[in-house]
Design an enzyme around this catalytic site. Structure first.
Site, PDB file in Angstrom:
ATOM      1  N   SER A   1     -21.470 -50.903 -24.644  1.00 38.64           N
ATOM      2  CA  SER A   1     -22.058 -50.410 -25.887  1.00 38.64           C
ATOM      3  C   SER A   1     -21.711 -49.015 -26.156  1.00 38.64           C
ATOM      4  O   SER A   1     -21.806 -48.685 -27.254  1.00 38.64           O
ATOM      5  CB  SER A   1     -23.514 -50.350 -25.336  1.00 38.64           C
ATOM      6  OG  SER A   1     -23.995 -49.686 -24.486  1.00 38.64           O
TER       7      SER A   1
ATOM      8  N   LYS B   1     -28.113 -56.887 -33.788  1.00 41.13           N
ATOM      9  CA  LYS B   1     -26.979 -55.989 -34.058  1.00 41.13           C
ATOM     10  C   LYS B   1     -26.057 -56.872 -35.354  1.00 41.13           C
ATOM     11  O   LYS B   1     -26.585 -56.658 -36.455  1.00 41.13           O
ATOM     12  CB  LYS B   1     -26.265 -55.693 -32.954  1.00 41.13           C
ATOM     13  CG  LYS B   1     -27.035 -54.656 -32.002  1.00 41.13           C
ATOM     14  CD  LYS B   1     -26.617 -54.542 -30.639  1.00 41.13           C
ATOM     15  CE  LYS B   1     -27.651 -53.600 -30.050  1.00 41.13           C
ATOM     16  NZ  LYS B   1     -27.532 -53.765 -28.623  1.00 41.13           N
TER      17      LYS B   1
ATOM     18  N   HIS C   1     -22.540 -56.753 -28.536  1.00 38.97           N
ATOM     19  CA  HIS C   1     -21.792 -56.023 -29.417  1.00 38.97           C
ATOM     20  C   HIS C   1     -20.605 -56.914 -29.731  1.00 38.97           C
ATOM     21  O   HIS C   1     -19.778 -56.560 -30.376  1.00 38.97           O
ATOM     22  CB  HIS C   1     -21.470 -54.779 -28.806  1.00 38.97           C
ATOM     23  CG  HIS C   1     -22.491 -53.631 -28.819  1.00 38.97           C
ATOM     24  ND1 HIS C   1     -23.013 -53.042 -29.872  1.00 38.97           N
ATOM     25  CD2 HIS C   1     -23.197 -53.454 -27.649  1.00 38.97           C
ATOM     26  CE1 HIS C   1     -24.000 -52.409 -29.228  1.00 38.97           C
ATOM     27  NE2 HIS C   1     -24.237 -52.723 -27.886  1.00 38.97           N
TER      28      HIS C   1
END
Ligand SMILES: *Cc1c(COP(=O)(O)O)cnc(C)c1O
Length: 383
Positions: A175, A235, A203
């Site tokens: 990350s 995200k 991610h």
């Protein structure tokens, strides 16, 4: 117990004090802070979906149909049709037998570890894993060992020295650095030693792979046992929540045993409806991933010309390393003077001496905005 004021003063002196920004707008490429419009390069809304009209409309329709709160945990009466259908769609999307929604990624990691690991088990963690994986392991009664970042040779030696069973845990995309875990090797090692692999693709999901299925698709793999896939919906999906995907017996076990699943209120069903709309866009609009790649390439080429210190990252996470916390803070301040928002990331979020600007890109950034960032970095560098 430490005296709080002294501890806070110490943090300030070490340039480690953290403060929050107050946003007066939707998250996006441009945000309103303190009456100013800032160009933001720090959100995880990689595909620009957090404020997408279809996603907002689905959220609104979901609230009309299901109300605002779920009203109970999943096992009592909080599990709505919206959650159920979304789980089926997510399982289909990542190519797993089943998927299970959690309220956050943090809770999903805690839930998996605590449901599966027992006192005599052992957990191996990459040293740069996200805090939620570190806390997840800590919360179990298993023995925890950390291996050097992405070092599968060292991990193999460590595995050879134990008779115990357990789990390997890794970020799929790290990350704070943006690099990828060696997933193929980790799957092999886990299989060979009868371990599970918990891969956290917070991610990668939506961003990597031709169809946005994430790090596994990017590497030509599908998540199957021994892999347990965890991915977040806050995200690239632009919404909120997380899911775990794997074989049916794994999902049933989590429903029976994962405390962060059982003892918490279900996500609002309207969030699940918004996520379904977001998933449709993730699947259909691969131009968003292509655009991201082009913006990242443009940034890296420009940054290299400026002599900035980048990491070996092909993802939208592009840290610029400054080393000392003070320097990273100063660079962040300079960018802010240029109307650009990139907070400094300092220890303990990143290792000592590697304070950085964690620059992230969104598919809805313009090329000219990337160029503006590069110009501002050129001045910040000489600070
Ligand atoms: C953000 C993040 C999480 C936590 O997910 P939330 O849904 O925000 O709780 C977990 N793992 C990684 C690697 C993350 O970056």
């Amino acid at each position: 117990m430490k005296i709080l004021e002294q501890e806070l003063a110490r943090r300030r002196a070490q340039h480690l004090y953290r403060e929050r920004l107050v946003l007066d707008s939707a998250p996006g490429v441009e945000v309103r802070v303190d009456g100013e419009t800032l160009l933001s390069f720090c959100s995880n809304d990689y595909l620009g979906l957090a404020n997408h009209p279809d996603v907002v409309a689905a959220f609104r329709a979901g609230a009309e149909r299901y109300g605002v709160g779920a009203g109970a945990s999943h096992l009592v009466s909080g599990h709505s049709r919206a959650h159920h259908v979304l789980e089926e769609e997510l399982a289909d999307f990542v190519g797993a037998e089943r998927a299970l929604l959690f309220s956050t990624g943090y809770m999903a990691n805690l839930g998996v570890a605590s449901a599966l690991m027992e006192r005599h088990d052992v957990i191996f963690e990459d040293r740069l894993n996200h805090a939620s994986l570190i806390d997840a392991a800590r919360l179990t009664r298993a023995k925890v060992s950390r291996y050097p970042h992405a070092d599968t040779a060292r991990l193999a030696e460590m595995l050879a020295c134990t008779q115990k069973l357990g789990m390997i845990m890794t970020d799929a995309v790290f990350s704070m650095d943006g690099d990828m875990a060696p997933l193929a090797e980790l799957v092999c090692l886990a299989s060979k030693h009868g371990m599970r692999l918990l891969a956290d693709d917070a991610h990668g999901i939506g961003v990597l792979g031709k169809n946005g299925r994430g790090s596994f698709e990017h590497l030509g793999m599908t998540p199957a046992p021994p892999t347990i896939l965890m991915a977040t919906l806050g995200k690239a999906f632009g919404v909120f929540g997380a899911f775990v995907a794997g074989e049916a017996a794994l999902i049933e076990t989590l429903i029976q045993r994962a405390r962060t699943y059982i003892y918490t209120t279900a996500l609002p069903p309207a969030v699940a409806e918004a996520t379904r709309a977001s998933l449709r866009i993730v699947r259909a609009e691969s131009w968003r991933r292509e655009r991201l790649r082009a913006l990242v390439a443009r940034f890296r080429a420009g940054a290299e010309k400026l002599g900035l210190v980048l990491m070996d990252s092909a993802t939208p996470i592009q840290p610029v390393i400054f080393g000392a916390s003070e320097k990273a803070l100063e660079a962040s301040r300079r960018l802010r003077e240029h109307g650009i928002l990139v907070p400094a990331i300092r220890p303990p979020t990143v290792p000592e001496g590697s304070a950085r600007l964690r620059v992230t890109f969104s598919a809805v950034h313009q090329e000219a905005q990337v160029d503006r960032l590069l110009e501002a970095l050129a001045t910040a560098k000489t600070a």
